[in-house]
Design an enzyme around this catalytic site. Structure first.
Site, PDB file in Angstrom:
ATOM      1  N   GLU A 612       1.007  -1.336   0.114  1.00 53.71           N
ATOM      2  CA  GLU A 612      -0.007  -0.031   0.083  1.00 53.71           C
ATOM      3  C   GLU A 612       0.742   1.076   0.026  1.00 53.71           C
ATOM      4  O   GLU A 612       1.602   1.486   0.994  1.00 53.71           O
ATOM      5  CB  GLU A 612      -0.912  -0.043   0.952  1.00 53.71           C
ATOM      6  N   ASP A 613       1.221   1.882  -1.092  1.00 54.78           N
ATOM      7  CA  ASP A 613       2.030   3.092  -1.275  1.00 54.78           C
ATOM      8  C   ASP A 613       1.246   3.955  -2.337  1.00 54.78           C
ATOM      9  O   ASP A 613       1.183   3.903  -3.309  1.00 54.78           O
ATOM     10  CB  ASP A 613       3.361   2.456  -2.147  1.00 54.78           C
TER      11      ASP A 613
END
Length: 899
Positions: A612-613
Site C-alpha cells: 500500500e503505497d
C-alpha cells in the site's frame, strides 16, 4: 576411528534439538599418486589484499550474472533510461549485499535471522526451566518481575557478564522450576523433559550408565575406544618417539627444538625401511613460508572421509533419558505457570523502568490506571488448540473481504474472535469471497486507533480473545477455503512508553531514530531505525511469527510512503524519477522491504505480500533480482479517491468517462498485479463516509423525490463496484458491510462521542430485505462471475469505447464484454459497441434486474445479441444494444460465426 576435518558450525534453537551444519571445503593444491600413500600440498600463503579484493569483486559480479541478478533489470525491460535512478538502484543493490554479509556474521542463515521468536521472549526449556531473552542495549540491569515472584526485581535477574548480557545488548534470564517438597534433584544435570507427552523414553527405568554403555558399544568398533579410555597413552607415546625413551622431563633439559619440517624429515629417514602400513597416509607440506595456515581450507584422506560418512552416529543419550510430562509435574512446580502476569525490569542511567517485553505474545492493556503486563501463554497439551485444516491453495485471483474484528458484531460492544468465527466467516463464504484481510489484530493500547498504532507486535489483541481463539479463527477460515491476510504496520509504531517500544530501554534510539527523524511528521508515531541489524531482526522475525504461529497466508504492508521517505510521503511529487532517489528517500527502509519479501518468499513460497503505497514507488512488484521490491500486488489507491471526488463534487452529467478509465487502469505495465477497490475501510472509518451513506444515506423512500434519489444511489452503487471490479488486476477488495451498502459510517468510541459504541458495529439485520438485500445479491453475483468464469484472471481489459458525450464505456476481457451507461437521463435504444469476434453474445449480468434493485426495463428479448459486420471502435464487428440510463451489462461470446 573416524576423523572429522571439515569445518562444522552448529546452530542450536530452543526447545528442540535441531542441529544445523554447514561445511566449506577449499583445496588449494592436491596431488594423488597411484600408490596408496597420498602426498597433499596445502598452500597457506596469503595473497596480497588488493588481489583478493579484485578477485572477490569479480566473483561477485560473476555470481550475480550467473544467478540472473540485474539491479536495473526492470528499467531495461521497460526501456527507462534514467542514469541517476539507475545508479541509485546499483548502489542500493551493493548496500543490500553488504547488509547480508553483516547478517551472516551474526546469524547462521536467513531462517535463523527470521526466527528470533524462537529465542527471544519467554520460552519453556527442556531442562525444567523457563528462558527469557529481550533486547535492551541502553540498560545496565535486567530482571523479570511478575506475580510468580512477588514482582521482585532481584528474584529473577540476569547473571553477571556474558552469561546474562551479551555485547549486542540482549539480556538472558533463566527461571528454574522449583522442586516440590520431598523431591530430590535430577541425577543428570542435563535431564530433559517432554512437556507434551505424558511419558517418554526416560520413564522406562533404564539408568544413564546403561544408556552410555549402549551408545559406546554400538558406535565404537573393537579397539577404537582404546584411546578414549586411556587418553594419555597417545601423547606419551608421541613424546617418547620424538625425544627417545630417556626423554627430557623439564624445559631446561629439552633445549632447542628443530622446526617441524626438519623433525619430520629426520623421522622419515629413520623409518625409511618400515612397511607402508606404518607410515602416515598423507604428507602435508607447508608452503606458506611461515605464515598462518588457512584453517578453512582443510583436506582429508578420501578413505577417512568415506568412513566418516558411512558411520552411523551414536544414539542420542539426551533423547534416551528424556522423561515425560507426568514425571516433570510430579517433581517440579513450574517457575512461570500458565497465565502468569509479568513485566521486564530495567535499571538505566536515568533510573528503574518497567516495560512490557517487546517479544511478548499475549498482553493485557492498561485498565483502570493500572500498568499493562504480559501474560505467559502455555496451556496444557489437552487445552492447547490443535489445527484441523490445511491451508487452501492460492487462487489465480483474489477476492478479499476486509474486516475489523472489534466492529464486526451487530451489538454496541467490542466483538471477539469467537463471535467473528461463528457469524462473519460463514457470511464471507456465502458472499463469494476467497480471502479475508484483518486490520487491527496486533495488540494496540487505544481502541480508537483502529489498530494502526501497534504497541506489541507479537501479540494478538487481548480485547478480542486469547491466542488460541485467533488460531481457531484462522483455522476455521482455512476450512471454509478462505485465505487469511493481516494488515501489518511496520511503517511506524505507537509512541506509548509504558506498553509500547518507545524509550524501551530508557534510551531514545533503541528501536527508533533519534530526534525529529524518529517521529512521524503528522501522526506523532515513532519511526523505526531500519538500518539497525537488531531492528531488522525484530521486524522480519515478526513477519515470520504470524505465519509460523498463526498460519496466516499473507500481508498488506500499510502506508509504505511513511517509511520510504523521511517526509513520510507528505510532499509534492514532480512525476520525475528523481523523487524516488533523492535525499528524502530512506534507503534502509527500501532494503528492509526487499529483504522481507526475499526471505518470506523463500521460507514460505505461497505467501502473498501486498504493497500500500500512495506514491507508487518504481518497481514495487518487480522481482528483487531485477531491482524491484518483490511485492506480489500493489494497491490502486487512486480509484476510491476518484469515486469520492465525483460523488461529492461533480454533478452526475459532468462525470468524465476518460478520467474514470485512466484512473482505473492507471499503469498498464503493472495492471495485472493491481489490487483494486471502490471503497475500503478508509472511506468508512477514517473520518469519511461510505458510498452508501453518500448516495442514499438518510433518504426517505416515501418523501417527495425520495424514490428518484434512492434509485440513483442504488444504480451508481452497483455500477461503481462493477466497473472497478472488472477493469482492474487479479485482486479486488471490499470492506466489511459495504457489499450490501451499509448506511452508516464507523465511529470508534472516543472522548468526543462519550465513548459511544453506537456506530462501532455492523447492521447485519439489513441483509434480510429491501435495498441492502438487493445490493448484496448484486455483489454476490460479481464474486460468482469471477469464481465460475475467472473474470479477473483472464488477462488485462481491452478498453475500446470511451465516449464522454454519451457517458458510455465499453471494454472486453477474454470472451466477456462489459458496457456501462453512466448518463443520468439518456437511454439508448440501439447503441453501437464494437466487438472483434463475429457471433452471438448472451447477457449474463444486467444491473437493471429487479432482483438487484433495478427497474426491469431490459427484457429477456434483449439478452441475446448477434453481431453486425460493421467496423466500430477499431473492431471488425459491432453489437446494437439497449442501454437504459445508469445501467451496466455483461455479455459473453457464446457462439462464434466464421465467414
Amino acid at each position: 576411528m573416524v576423523s572429522l576435518s571439515n569445518q562444522t558450525r552448529f546452530s542450536f534453537h530452543p526447545n528442540n534439538l535441531v542441529v544445523s551444519e554447514k561445511r566449506r571445503l577449499g583445496i588449494s593444491g592436491v596431488n594423488f599418486p597411484r600408490k596408496i600413500k597420498l602426498k597433499i600440498t596445502c598452500f597457506a600463503a596469503e595473497r596480497p589484499r588488493q588481489e583478493k579484493q579484485k578477485k572477490k569483486s569479480q566473483s561477485q559480479s560473476t555470481s550475480d550474472a550467473e544467478a540472473g541478478v540485474d539491479p536495473v533489470g526492470f528499467l531495461t525491460r521497460l526501456g527507462i533510461a534514467d542514469r541517476i535512478f539507475a545508479q541509485f538502484l546499483r548502489e542500493r543493490h551493493k548496500a543490500l549485499k553488504d547488509l547480508k554479509d553483516e547478517i551472516f556474521k551474526r546469524h547462521f542463515d536467513f531462517r535463523d535471522f527470521a526466527s528470533g521468536f524462537e529465542l527471544l521472549g519467554m520460552h519453556r526449556h527442556m531442562e525444567h526451566r523457563v528462558d527469557f531473552m529481550d533486547w535492551g542495549p541502553g540498560s545496565r540491569y535486567g530482571a523479570i518481575i511478575g506475580d510468580f515472584n512477588g514482582w521482585s526485581p532481584t528474584e529473577n535477574a540476569a547473571r553477571e557478564g556474558l552469561f546474562g548480557h551479551d555485547d549486542y545488548g540482549y539480556w538472558f534470564i533463566i527461571l528454574e522450576d522449583k522442586l516440590r517438597e520431598g523431591e530430590e534433584p535430577d541425577e543428570l544435570y542435563f535431564q530433559q523433559y517432554n512437556y507434551v507427552d505424558d511419558y517418554d523414553k526416560g520413564d522406562s527405568g533404564v539408568s544413564a550408565e546403561e544408556i552410555f554403555q549402549k551408545a559406546n558399544d554400538e558406535y565404537w568398533e573393537p579397539g577404537e575406544d582404546r584411546f578414549i579410555k586411556n587418553r594419555f597413552e597417545v601423547p606419551a607415546k608421541l613424546y617418547e618417539q620424538m625425544f627417545g625413551p630417556n626423554s627430557p622431563q623439564t624445559l631446561e633439559e629439552l633445549g632447542d627444538i628443530p622446526d617441524a619440517e626438519t623433525r619430520y624429515k629426520q623421522w622419515k629417514e629413520e623409518h625409511k625401511d618400515d612397511p607402508p602400513s606404518n607410515l602416515p597416509p598423507c604428507d602435508i607440506i607447508d608452503k606458506g613460508q611461515g605464515k598462518p595456515y588457512d584453517i578453512f581450507n582443510v583436506v582429508t584422506s578420501p578413505e577417512w572421509t568415506k568412513k566418516f560418512y558411512e558411520k552411523e552416529p551414536p544414539i542420542p543419550y539426551w533423547l534416551e533419558t528424556r522423561k515425560g510430562r507426568k514425571a516433570w509435574l510430579q517433581k517440579y512446580i513450574p517457575a512461570v505457570p500458565h497465565g502468569s502476569k509479568y513485566r521486564l525490569y530495567f535499571n538505566t542511567p536515568d533510573g528503574p523502568l518497567e516495560r512490557v517485553p517487546a517479544w511478548a505474545t499475549y498482553v493485557q492493556p492498561e485498565d483502570e490506571g493500572k500498568q499493562a503486563y504480559a501474560i505467559h501463554w502455555e496451556p496444557s497439551p489437552e487445552a492447547a488448540y490443535k489445527w484441523k485444516y490445511s491451508k487452501p491453495k492460492v487462487p489465480e485471483s483474489l477476492r478479499i473481504y476486509e474486516c475489523h474484528v472489534g466492529i464486526s458484531g451487530s451489538e454496541p460492544k467490542v466483538s471477539t474472535f469467537e463471535e467473528f468465527t461463528k457469524k462473519v466467516l460463514p457470511h464471507v463464504k456465502r458472499a463469494g469471497y476467497n480471502a479475508i484481510q484483518l486490520i487491527g489484530v496486533p495488540e494496540h493500547k487505544d481502541y480508537f486507533t483502529v489498530g494502526y498504532r501497534v504497541t506489541n507486535f507479537f501479540a494478538a489483541s487481548s480485547r478480542y480473545g486469547t491466542p488460541d481463539d485467533f488460531k481457531r479463527l484462522v483455522d476455521e477460515a482455512h476450512g471454509l477455503g478462505l485465505l487469511v491476510f493481516l494488515d501489518i504496520v511496520h511503517s511506524y509504531a505507537a509512541a506509548d512508553q509504558m506498553v509500547g517500544l518507545s524509550l524501551f530501554d530508557g534510551s531514545n534510539d533503541c528501536y527508533f531514530h533519534y530526534g525529529k527523524r524518529g517521529h512521524h511528521k503528522h501522526w506523532g508515531t515513532r519511526m523505526f531505525k531500519y538500518g539497525d541489524l537488531d531492528v531488522l531482526h525484530f521486524l522480519i522475525s515478526n513477519l515470520n511469527w504470524w505465519i509460523t504461529e498463526y498460519q496466516v497466508d499473507g500481508y498488506q504492508f500499510h502506508s509504505l510512503a511513511s517509511m520510504i521517505y523521511t517526509h513520510n510521503g507528505f510532499a509534492s511529487f514532480n512525476n520525475d524519477l528523481d523523487d524516488y532517489c533523492n535525499q528524502y528517500v530512506d534507503r534502509d527502509a527500501l532494503m528492509y522491504l526487499i529483504l522481507a519479501n526475499e526471505i518470506l518468499h523463500v521460507q514460505h513460497p505461497n505467501i502473498i505480500t501486498i504493497a500500500e503505497d500512495a506514491t507508487y514507488y518504481p518497481g514495487l512488484c518487480e522481482p528483487v533480482s531485477q531491482g524491484g521490491l518483490g511485492f506480489d500486488y500493489y494497491v490502486n489507491l487512486s480509484a476510491s479517491e476518484m469515486w469520492v471526488s465525483l460523488l461529492d463534487n461533480v454533478p452526475d452529467n459532468e462525470w468524465s468517462m476518460s478520467k474514470i478509465v485512466s484512473t482505473l487502469v492507471a499503469n498498464k505495465e503493472y495492471a495485472d498485479k493491481m489490487l483494486s477497490y471502490a471503497e475500503n475501510h478508509n472511506q468508512s472509518i477514517s473520518g469519511g463516509r461510505s458510498f452508501a451513506e453518500i448516495l442514499f444515506g438518510g433518504v426517505d423512500n416515501g418523501s417527495p423525490g425520495g424514490k428518484e434519489l434512492l434509485d440513483r444511489g442504488i444504480s451508481l452503487h452497483k455500477m461503481i463496484r462493477l466497473i472497478t471490479f472488472t477493469s482492474g488486476g487479479r485482486a479486488y477488495l471490499n470492506f466489511m458491510g459495504n457489499e450490501f451498502g451499509h448506511p452508516e459510517r464507523v465511529e470508534f468510541p472516543t472522548q468526543s462521542n462519550n465513548f459511544s459504541f453506537s456506530l462501532a458495529n455492523r447492521r447485519w439485520d439489513l441483509l434480510e430485505s429491501g435495498v441492502h438485500h438487493h445490493l448484496f445479491s448484486f455483489d454476490k453475483e460479481l464474486m460468482d462471475l469471477d469464481k465460475s468464469k475467472g473474470i479477473l484472471s483472464r488477462g488485462l481489459p481491452s478498453i475500446h469505447h470511451v465516449n464522454d458525450a454519451n457517458m458510455v464505456i465499453s471494454f472486453s476481457r477474454g470472451p466477456f464484454l462489459f458496457i456501462f451507461n453512466f448518463h443520468p437521463s439518456n437511454s439508448y435504444e440501439k447503441y453501437d459497441v464494437g466487438v472483434e469476434e463475429a457471433g452471438e453474445y448472451t447477457m449474463i449480468l444486467n444491473s437493471d434486474e429487479v432482483k438487484y434493485g433495478g427497474q426491469g426495463i431490459v427484457t429477456e428479448d434483449h439478452y441475446l445479441q448477434r453481431s453486425i459486420s460493421k467496423r466500430i471502435d477499431g473492431q471488425r464487428n459491432c453489437l446494437e444494444v439497449f442501454l437504459p440510463s445508469r445501467t451496466a451489462q455483461v455479455y459473453k461470446l457464446t457462439r462464434i460465426l466464421r465467414i
